[in-house]
Design an enzyme around this catalytic site. Structure first.
Site, PDB file in Angstrom:
ATOM      1  N   GLU A   5       7.250  -6.356 -17.430  1.00 32.97           N
ATOM      2  CA  GLU A   5       6.020  -7.019 -16.990  1.00 32.97           C
ATOM      3  C   GLU A   5       4.828  -6.071 -16.948  1.00 32.97           C
ATOM      4  O   GLU A   5       3.696  -6.507 -16.780  1.00 32.97           O
ATOM      5  CB  GLU A   5       6.229  -7.639 -15.596  1.00 32.97           C
ATOM      6  CG  GLU A   5       7.326  -8.695 -15.576  1.00 32.97           C
ATOM      7  CD  GLU A   5       7.463  -9.441 -14.252  1.00 32.97           C
ATOM      8  OE1 GLU A   5       6.818  -9.042 -13.256  1.00 32.97           O
ATOM      9  OE2 GLU A   5       8.236 -10.410 -14.216  1.00 32.97           O
TER      10      GLU A   5
ATOM     11  N   THR B  18       8.250  -4.231  -6.393  1.00 31.52           N
ATOM     12  CA  THR B  18       8.106  -4.598  -7.810  1.00 31.52           C
ATOM     13  C   THR B  18       6.685  -4.375  -8.320  1.00 31.52           C
ATOM     14  O   THR B  18       6.442  -4.423  -9.515  1.00 31.52           O
ATOM     15  CB  THR B  18       8.462  -6.082  -8.033  1.00 31.52           C
ATOM     16  OG1 THR B  18       7.538  -6.889  -7.293  1.00 31.52           O
ATOM     17  CG2 THR B  18       9.872  -6.397  -7.600  1.00 31.52           C
TER      18      THR B  18
ATOM     19  N   ASP C  46       5.558 -21.614  -0.841  1.00 29.18           N
ATOM     20  CA  ASP C  46       5.572 -20.386  -1.643  1.00 29.18           C
ATOM     21  C   ASP C  46       4.299 -20.288  -2.491  1.00 29.18           C
ATOM     22  O   ASP C  46       4.335 -19.788  -3.621  1.00 29.18           O
ATOM     23  CB  ASP C  46       6.840 -20.345  -2.533  1.00 29.18           C
ATOM     24  CG  ASP C  46       7.030 -19.015  -3.259  1.00 29.18           C
ATOM     25  OD1 ASP C  46       6.415 -18.015  -2.842  1.00 29.18           O
ATOM     26  OD2 ASP C  46       7.778 -18.998  -4.247  1.00 29.18           O
TER      27      ASP C  46
ATOM     28  N   CYS D  79      25.856 -16.556  -5.161  1.00 29.44           N
ATOM     29  CA  CYS D  79      25.968 -15.923  -6.480  1.00 29.44           C
ATOM     30  C   CYS D  79      24.968 -16.464  -7.493  1.00 29.44           C
ATOM     31  O   CYS D  79      24.556 -15.758  -8.406  1.00 29.44           O
ATOM     32  CB  CYS D  79      27.374 -16.115  -7.041  1.00 29.44           C
ATOM     33  SG  CYS D  79      28.690 -15.929  -5.823  1.00 29.44           S
TER      34      CYS D  79
ATOM     35  N   CYS E  84      21.603 -15.058  -9.203  1.00 30.12           N
ATOM     36  CA  CYS E  84      21.682 -14.119 -10.337  1.00 30.12           C
ATOM     37  C   CYS E  84      22.536 -14.682 -11.475  1.00 30.12           C
ATOM     38  O   CYS E  84      22.152 -14.644 -12.625  1.00 30.12           O
ATOM     39  CB  CYS E  84      22.255 -12.784  -9.884  1.00 30.12           C
ATOM     40  SG  CYS E  84      21.208 -11.914  -8.712  1.00 30.12           S
TER      41      CYS E  84
HETATM   42  O1  PQQ Z   1       7.790 -13.475  -1.851  1.00 30.14           O
HETATM   43  C1  PQQ Z   1       8.005 -12.433  -2.464  1.00 30.14           C
HETATM   44  O2  PQQ Z   1       8.142 -11.327  -1.884  1.00 30.14           O
HETATM   45  C2  PQQ Z   1       8.074 -12.516  -3.939  1.00 30.14           C
HETATM   46  C3  PQQ Z   1       8.339 -11.398  -4.733  1.00 30.14           C
HETATM   47  C4  PQQ Z   1       8.344 -11.530  -6.135  1.00 30.14           C
HETATM   48  C5  PQQ Z   1       8.592 -10.268  -6.884  1.00 30.14           C
HETATM   49  O3  PQQ Z   1       8.663  -9.218  -6.224  1.00 30.14           O
HETATM   50  O4  PQQ Z   1       8.742 -10.214  -8.091  1.00 30.14           O
HETATM   51  C6  PQQ Z   1       8.082 -12.817  -6.698  1.00 30.14           C
HETATM   52  C7  PQQ Z   1       7.829 -13.870  -5.789  1.00 30.14           C
HETATM   53  N1  PQQ Z   1       7.842 -13.707  -4.457  1.00 30.14           N
HETATM   54  C8  PQQ Z   1       7.515 -15.203  -6.239  1.00 30.14           C
HETATM   55  O5  PQQ Z   1       7.305 -16.103  -5.412  1.00 30.14           O
HETATM   56  C9  PQQ Z   1       7.437 -15.477  -7.627  1.00 30.14           C
HETATM   57  O6  PQQ Z   1       7.114 -16.597  -8.046  1.00 30.14           O
HETATM   58  C10 PQQ Z   1       7.715 -14.417  -8.540  1.00 30.14           C
HETATM   59  C11 PQQ Z   1       7.738 -14.402  -9.946  1.00 30.14           C
HETATM   60  C12 PQQ Z   1       8.064 -13.122 -10.279  1.00 30.14           C
HETATM   61  C13 PQQ Z   1       8.209 -12.544 -11.609  1.00 30.14           C
HETATM   62  O7  PQQ Z   1       8.343 -11.314 -11.687  1.00 30.14           O
HETATM   63  O8  PQQ Z   1       8.210 -13.325 -12.594  1.00 30.14           O
HETATM   64  N2  PQQ Z   1       8.226 -12.369  -9.145  1.00 30.14           N
HETATM   65  C14 PQQ Z   1       8.015 -13.127  -8.076  1.00 30.14           C
HETATM   66 CA    CA Z   2       7.654 -15.640  -3.035  1.00 26.35          CA
END
Ligand code: PQQ
Ligand code: CA
Length: 717
Positions: A61, A158, A299, A626, A629
């Site tokens: 990404e 991330t 969310d 599970c 993932c």
């Molecule tokens: O609430 C969080 O802490 C959190 C973390 C992350 C993440 O760290 O990638 C995502 C999301 N939420 C989230 O809601 C989301 O739609 C999402 C998409 C992605 C991605 O990398 O495609 N990460 C995340």
């Molecule tokens: Ca989230």
């Protein structure tokens, strides 16, 4: 860390030049380049200059950074790469070491969104929350610091660290787990902590709040708030330094658990969830906040990228932020005051009916979106109208180029809201969510009460009459109006953008094509097949007078277990590589197609006497623990557990309970599951393998392909 220089930023120059010095490109993080070497007249001559194998098959990404001919970027779990930007020669790499038990707390794949470079250091946030500053010449660790305050909770990292003068600021992820969000600023020179800002309060029974802003926030949470679960508000992606006001603007995440009826019963805005919060760089004190989605149930995070600009508003030049969060509105916000100057919907929304600029709040419509008393179809769905996929802003055309998803999803409560137990270091979202591009087809398969509620829902008509729309758009920021749009291949086909002053917009797709379009019309001017799925944003730079365009390939992120059938990752595997183009370059080597799927092996007779109750219990445990993932879908990144071979069947208990494969990223579960539960899961998988094998042998006998995918993702948190 005393007496350091705070570097000056020249905000009179907009867009990146030869260097692209942070993942956003320039001080404004505009993903816009002033370079004009590649333009509409010659873009058709673009071809591959070099490629680099990122050494993984998960998710990419990050937007690379290029400074003085050296490219720095990050990949899976926070691995860092330094390459010669003209040749692709590897200068060094850095792989953060971590206990892979962390994989249990990562919601959305092993993504990392980039690095920061300053004072001869390359700074990265690894998935386990360690922040590393590496020597830019050698890759050696100069300092490292653990940014996580409580390893008993499901924190990960991330996002890219953000430079703010002499400081570097980093947040974390985990609002679907049991976390409380915060950001921390560290001195670039030695890693010493400068300040920390929490996005939500803690339990007032446990003493004074850490800073005054939290006392004000506390008023917006109910007395019954489930502080023990965490509350959420994680800053998992955008943090943007605004040099004009010497402030750090953070985008905060969703509430945890999702339903307010569990999190903070009785309502309240729940500050500072889903907000932009501006913090003074030096002190970390709040200058202003704007809550984009109060009372979150959905969310609908505000963590999405921010782009800065100076823009004419009512005849006056104003310093602004352009922000398109998950919630479906396009915000233009005054950087000095935090006031929204424009907030127009860019997709269908039914959690709010418009935005009141005067009041500084949305017109909430909880009657069609609060699912406490029954299922709701909510627009936009939790994948967001926008997500992390970078947008680009071209000030010469006043166009914001961004991938936009107009789609709802179905939400309901899987159980009663009282006495919900905190799941330690585990999913605590508290809602059942159905993501599918075809709700109409999925609804008949749902339990009757859910089905009926859906069919009687005011937005059922939207679902039936107007299918989802997934497209790259050129948008006018102040009006939210679309100047042009091009459809993408499906709701999961979302991608980042790059714009150039020469009038080009670059973007990829999951089928593995990279495009250049005319910024004014969207017309396709060039495309190249790469054979590798692209989500990340392309970027451009120049070395010795030669302009290059670079992009990382790799599918994953939210919903990563479901590889769409149109994706290159499905047919050719999920090749993670860096592809770099220049005028007069060559073809991209296309990976071979994967061999056709073969029928699942005959499973062992191990649990032949398993009762239907045992299998049902195993099925429930599998879904709860599970399936986030192991999607058990064809061509998914992780093993389809309905296709295990005899070796894996034989070691099943050791893998799940004793951690045999922890170094490979499969965590151990002995803290959550006992031997009988693991036996039930195994019996369920053997049963599934038997039916899958029977079906596949039949398909094979009839000469049919074995690829049957589910279009529906159910997360039963
Ligand atoms: O609430 C969080 O802490 C959190 C973390 C992350 C993440 O760290 O990638 C995502 C999301 N939420 C989230 O809601 C989301 O739609 C999402 C998409 C992605 C991605 O990398 O495609 N990460 C995340
Ligand atoms: Ca989230």
């Amino acid at each position: 860390a005393c007496g350091e220089d705070v570097p000056e930023v020249d905000t009179s120059i907009y867009g990146a030049g030869e260097n692209w010095d942070n993942p956003g490109g320039d001080w404004a993080e505009s993903h816009f380049s002033r370079l004009e070497g590649i333009n509409a007249d010659n873009v058709a001559e673009l071809g591959l200059a070099w490629e680099y194998d990122l050494g993984s098959a998960r998710v990419q990404e990050a937007t690379p950074v290029v400074i003085d001919g050296v490219m720095f970027t990050s990949g899976v779990l926070g691995k860092v790469y330094a390459l010669n930007a003209a040749t692709g020669e590897e200068l060094w790499t850095f792989t953060p070491e971590m206990d892979m038990q962390i994989a249990r707390s990562i919601c959305c794949d092993w993504a990392n969104r980039g690095i920061a470079v300053s004072q001869g250091k390359v700074i990265v946030g690894a998935a386990d929350g360690m922040l590393y500053a590496l020597n830019a010449e050698s890759g050696a660790v100069e300092w490292s610091v653990d940014t996580i305050i409580d390893h008993g909770r499901g924190y990960t990292s991330t996002g890219a660290p953000e430079l703010a003068g002499n400081l570097v600021v980093i947040g974390n992820a985990g609002a679907e787990y049991d976390t409380r969000g915060y950001v921390t600023a560290y001195h670039v020179d030695d890693g010493e902590e400068a300040w920390r800002f929490f996005t939500i309060p803690h339990d007032p029974a446990e003493g004074a709040q850490e800073h005054a802003e939290l006392d004000a926030a506390l008023e917006t949470w109910s007395e019954e708030t489930r502080w023990d679960i965490g509350g959420g508000g994680t800053v998992w992606d955008a943090i943007t330094y605004d040099p004009t006001f010497d402030q750090v603007i953070i985008g905060t995440g969703n509430g945890g658990p999702y339903p307010q009826a569990i999190r903070s019963p009785g309502g309240g805005d729940n500050l500072y969830l889903n907000s932009l919060v501006a913090l003074d760089r030096e002190s970390g004190e709040m200058n202003w906040y704007l809550q984009e989605t109060p009372q979150d149930n959905w969310d609908l995070t505000a963590t999405q990228p921010m782009l800065l600009a100076d823009m004419e508003v009512d005849g006056e030049q104003r310093p602004v932020i352009m922000h398109t969060p998950k919630n479906g509105f396009f915000f233009v916000i005054d950087r000095e005051t935090g006031k929204a100057l424009a907030a127009n919907p860019i997709v269908r929304t039914n959690w709010a009916d418009g935005w009141d600029l005067e009041a500084g709040r949305p017109n909430m419509t909880l009657e069609t979106s609060d699912y406490t008393n029954g299922p709701q179809i909510v627009f936009p769905g939790s994948p967001g109208a926008r997500n992390w996929y970078p947008a680009a802003y071209d000030p010469t055309r006043n166009s914001y180029f961004a991938h936009v998803l107009d789609m709802g999803n179905l939400l309901w409560l899987p159980g009663p809201v009282d006495n919900v137990e905190r799941q330690e270091k585990f999913l605590n979202a508290g809602a059942a969510i159905l993501f599918t591009p075809d709700l109409e087809a999925a609804v008949p398969t749902l339990p009757p009460p859910v089905r009926e509620a859906v069919e009687n829902h005011p937005q059922w008509q939207w679902v039936k009459d107007q299918p989802f729309k997934s497209e790259l758009r050129a948008i006018d920021p102040m009006t939210g109006e679309t100047k042009w749009a091009v459809e993408s291949l499906g709701w999961q086909d979302r991608h980042g953008a790059l714009a150039t002053k020469s009038g080009l917009v670059f973007h990829g797709n999951l089928a593995g094509q990279l495009f250049a379009r005319d910024s004014d019309t969207g017309e396709e001017l060039w495309r190249i097949d790469t054979g590798s799925s692209i989500m990340a944003a392309p970027m451009t730079y120049s070395v010795d007078g030669v302009q290059y365009v670079a992009v990382a390939t790799g599918w994953g992120g939210g919903g990563w277990g479901f590889v769409p059938g149109y994706a290159a990752a499905y047919h050719k595997g999920n090749r993670n590589r860096l592809l770099v183009f220049r005028l007069g370059g060559g073809e991209v080597p296309i990976p071979d197609d994967l061999p056709a799927l073969q029928p699942a092996d005959e499973p062992p007779a191990q649990y032949e006497d398993a009762t239907p109750e045992m299998i049902a219990m195993g099925s429930g445990l599998f879904t709860a623990n599970c399936s986030i993932c192991h999607s058990n879908q064809p061509r998914a990144p992780l093993p389809d557990l309905r296709r295990m071979n005899s070796g894996v069947h034989g070691a099943f208990q050791q893998i799940v309970l004793e951690g045999l494969l922890v170094p490979n990223g499969m965590p151990r579960w002995d803290d959550r599951l006992n031997e009988d539960q693991v036996k039930a899961i195994h019996a369920f998988l053997i049963d599934s393998q038997q039916s899958l094998r029977a079906r596949e042998l039949e398909l094979q006998r009839r000469g049919l392909p074995l690829d049957t995918q589910s279009l529906t993702i159910l997360s039963n948190y």
